[in-house]
Every structure is written in C-alpha cells, then in structure tokens.
Scaffold this active site. Structure first.
Site, PDB file in Angstrom:
ATOM      1  N   LYS A   1     -34.322 -34.969  64.970  1.00  0.00           N
ATOM      2  CA  LYS A   1     -33.305 -34.945  65.653  1.00  0.00           C
ATOM      3  C   LYS A   1     -31.964 -34.133  65.415  1.00  0.00           C
ATOM      4  O   LYS A   1     -30.812 -34.568  65.782  1.00  0.00           O
ATOM      5  CB  LYS A   1     -32.869 -36.469  66.124  1.00  0.00           C
ATOM      6  CG  LYS A   1     -33.987 -37.285  66.659  1.00  0.00           C
ATOM      7  CD  LYS A   1     -33.572 -38.574  67.121  1.00  0.00           C
ATOM      8  CE  LYS A   1     -33.216 -39.569  66.194  1.00  0.00           C
ATOM      9  NZ  LYS A   1     -33.386 -41.187  66.083  1.00  0.00           N
TER      10      LYS A   1
ATOM     11  N   ASP B   1     -34.528 -47.757  65.178  1.00  0.00           N
ATOM     12  CA  ASP B   1     -34.401 -48.373  66.568  1.00  0.00           C
ATOM     13  C   ASP B   1     -35.658 -49.277  67.084  1.00  0.00           C
ATOM     14  O   ASP B   1     -35.139 -49.847  67.980  1.00  0.00           O
ATOM     15  CB  ASP B   1     -33.345 -47.272  67.401  1.00  0.00           C
ATOM     16  CG  ASP B   1     -34.306 -45.904  67.300  1.00  0.00           C
ATOM     17  OD1 ASP B   1     -35.187 -45.814  66.398  1.00  0.00           O
ATOM     18  OD2 ASP B   1     -33.856 -44.979  67.907  1.00  0.00           O
TER      19      ASP B   1
END
Ligand code: GLC
Length: 447
Positions: free
Chosen positions: A153, A189
């Site tokens: 990312k 997450d």
C-alpha cells in the site's frame, strides 16, 4: 446509454461465472498451500496465524489505547469498553517522505504522535493496555510479536522488513523517554474488524477490508492449520490473517488480468506483488479507470479524442470519483460533469458521461465480484449454517453499490444451505484493537 463500441472495449473487464469459479478454485488451492507446513514457504497467500483464538463475549470492560497504522492516516485512540463502547481519537497525517523513508523515522513519528496524545488527554499517570493495529503482512510469533513480511500500500521504509514491529515501536518510545506504555497485542485491521463486529454478533467469523488495500481473516480450525506452532490446548481454533492481497503473485490470476492491470503493476512501488489487491482496492481502482479512459480517448471513443493535462497525470482520477459518478441517479450526470470539469474536461456530451460511468461500473463491478469470490471461498470453508462477515474500508463504505454487488455474487458462489450477511463493522482498528487486548488478558487470567 454507453455506446456499443465502448462496451465492446470494456469487455475484458467483465468476469463471467466460469472465470469467477476458476478464481475461487485457485484461491482455495492457494489458501491450502498457505496453511500447509511444507508448502507455506512457496505460497503467495501466507495465511498467518494471529494467535487470536477467542472471540469477544460482549462483556469486556476497561480503558485501552490503540494505535492504527496502515490506511491513509495514522490514528491514536482511547477506548472505553463497557456496556457501550466510547472512543476518543485523533488523526495524524503520515507525510509521504516518512512513508518511504527510514524505518526509524516512521516509528519515531508514531511515538511522537502517541506521546502528544497522552499529554493532551492527561493520561500520563495510567499505564493503559495498548493494542497496535498494524495493517501490513506480518508473521506473528505471538500476540505481541509480529515480523513485517513486506510493505504494501505505498509504504516502503527501509530496515523494517523482517523485524518485529512491536520491538521497533518500543525502541522508538525508549528513544524519547517521556511515555510509558504496555503493549498487549499487535493485530491486523482485518482481525480488528472481525473482533469489533463479533463483540455483539456471535455469528461473525470473517473480517474483510476493502479500502486502500484488501485482505480478509477468518476463524479456522486448528487441525487445518498445519503450520500452527502455538500449542494444542483449547480453544481448537485460531484467526488466520490470509493476506489474500498477494493472491495471483505466482501468475495464477493472469487469465483475468488485463493490459490495464499490467500497466498499473509495472508503474507501482511494488511490481509483481499484491496483484489481487491491485484489481480490487481503493489505492488502484481510480487508476484502472483512468487507464481505460485514456484508451477510449486514444481510440476517439470519448471526448472527441481530446484528453486534458490533468487526466494525463498518473493518479489524477481518484477512486472516490468512481463512487461519486455511480451515485448519480440514472440519466443524471451532475456528479460526473462536475468531476470531469475538475479534470479540465468542460465540453462533454451526455454520451461521454454515460461512457465514463460505464467504465466506472465495469471497474467497480469487477472489484466487487473478485472480493465476493474471496469471501465465498472462506464461507464455504467455514461451512456453518449462518455466518456474518464483518466488513470495513473506504471502498465498501462509500461505493453506492459495492455491498449489493458482493451479496449478489456471493449468493451464486456459496454452497446451498449457508446463510450469510455482510455487516459494516464500526471501527475495527480502535474497538477491535481494544477487544484483542481485552480478550488476551481474559485468556491469560484463565490459564
Ligand atoms: C494490505 C495489507 C494487509 C491489510 C490490507 C487492508 O493488503 O497487506 O495487511 O489488511 O491491506 O488494509
């Protein structure tokens, strides 16, 4: 209506049932490889055991700190769990140079934000348990030990891959010397999302993120986790962080990848890596759409063949534009026109707008169907009568049809007899982190 020629050109973004079925079969095989002791080193989907083995029972209590790194922002949170959950948080930017600078710089920045939060909120006298949501692929060696396997990312900080990120955080805090903390858990997450939803929903078994990146975790039986090395006492289950973003890195998705996907990968900070993620998640969707638009322009199928300087720039077509354009009512193009104007395209016709919308629909539908294929594989593995999937992430949250598209496709792909629902999970990275810390202390006190 989009023009026929445009539809033809977008055809390679459309996945038929057979292709999706093959995606599912390949994913199932890759997950099995990831879970196998001997096959894991070669597997692209790493299936990391998280050491989280119990779901919350809704009775967790206490005050917790949480750190959340891995999306567009970095956050520090103070969470109070009781009958209700209350939360106070602050968002801090992670400047681009820190995202790609030396690792120590990143952890010093995190420690600095944490210290200023603790001071602002006057928390200096309490030693609050802290959950660290670190949303990158990590090989966990315990609840408080996680070695970064690789950056994803858009992050690329030197000196962190292969290291325990809890250790790096502790070192940064020690360098400052002005705060004391007690790190009780490090989590992804997806795990936070699963825990946050499972707090009140006892059927929750899967945590899914479709945001800047995409990934899923699920509760797996220990007997299926060959690489498990954490002992065989109960409960005989563990949450697996699949890291499915890396699906396809061994070439097994090449049959659905297009020229646009190949271009995006080539131009990215991590070529050859996270290929499934690059077809699904928010960091890339806008750029896929932009590539398709440029192709249509070059074929003179859009804007009379004229582009704009802004549209020529990499990254100028934001993923949020896709959500906004698809939020226009049928036949209304107000958002679409406003966005095109922002991009320096003023003289657009209704047909141009319909064509742009069609491109957005093809890109988001493909993303939703691919994510649905992934969820179906997990639902079929779990194979319980009624399963809730906890979902979070900007794409899922803000795209007007993503949820429905996923539900429609999952219904086609799962075994008859399994009922499922996709539930927006509120604040996994905060509440979820607190819950992992809380459940960890409960399990420890029971042993
Ligand atoms: C990327 C990360 C993964 C995370 C996901 C969603 O795929 O590697 O750990 O869960 O993004 O944020």
């Amino acid at each position: 209506m989009a023009s026929q020629k445009v539809k033809e050109l977008c055809q390679d973004l459309i996945l038929n049932d057979e292709a999706l079925k093959d995606v599912c079969d390949n994913l199932e095989e890759e997950i099995n490889k990831g879970l196998g002791k001997d096959s894991n080193p070669e597997a692209s989907i790493k299936c990391f055991p998280t050491y989280v083995r119990e779901l919350p029972n809704g009775k967790e209590k206490g005050r917790f700190l949480a750190l959340d790194l891995g999306g567009t922002n970095f956050r520090v949170l103070l969470i109070e769990l009781g009958d209700k959950c209350t939360m106070d948080s602050r968002i801090y930017a992670v400047p681009q140079p820190i995202m790609v600078g030396p690792g120590d710089g990143l952890f010093d920045h995190i420690a600095e934000c944490l210290a200023s939060f603790i001071k602002e909120r006057n928390l200096g006298d309490e030693l609050l348990p802290l959950g660290f949501t670190f949303s990158f692929p990590c090989k966990q060696e315990g609840l408080t030990k996680a070695r970064l396997a690789r950056w994803t990312k858009g992050f690329k900080c030197e000196g962190v891959e292969g290291r325990d990120v809890v250790e790096l955080l502790k070192l940064a805090i020690a360098r400052r010397g002005d705060v004391r903390i007690k790190i009780c858990a490090v989590l992804n997450d997806t795990t936070g999302t699963l825990m946050s939803c499972a707090w009140k929903n006892y059927n929750c078994r899967i945590g899914l993120i479709v945001g800047t990146g995409t990934n899923a975790c699920y509760m797996e039986k220990l007997e299926k986790v060959e690489l498990w090395d954490g002992g065989n006492d109960g409960p005989h289950q563990v949450v697996i962080n699949t890291e499915w973003g890396a699906f396809g890195d061994n070439g097994c998705l090449d049959f659905v990848r297009t020229q646009y996907d190949i271009n995006i990968d080539r131009e990215s900070i991590n070529p050859g890596k996270q290929l499934y993620e690059k077809m699904i998640s928010g960091m890339y969707m806008g750029e896929i759409a932009r590539q398709v638009l440029l192709r249509l322009i070059s074929e003179r199928l859009l804007f009379g063949g004229c582009s704009s300087d802004i549209l020529q720039e990499k990254g100028s077509f934001f993923t949020k534009y896709i959500s906004e354009i698809e939020s226009d009512k049928d036949g209304d193009f107000s958002n679409c026109r406003a966005i095109l104007e922002e991009l320096g395209l003023d003289d657009v016709t209704d047909t141009d707008c319909a064509n742009v919308r069609h491109v957005c629909e093809c890109v988001s539908r493909r993303a939703a169907y691919l994510a649905a294929a992934g969820v179906s594989v997990l639902l079929n593995r779990i194979n319980e009568e009624s399963i809730t999937v906890a979902v979070d992430g900007s794409v899922y949250r803000f795209h007007p049809h993503f949820h429905n598209l996923m539900v429609e496709q999952i219904s086609h792909l799962i075994k008859p007899g399994i009922k499922f629902d996709l539930m927006l999970s509120e604040d996994g990275s905060g509440r979820g982190a607190a819950l992992v810390a809380a459940v960890a202390s409960r399990s420890a006190s029971m042993r």
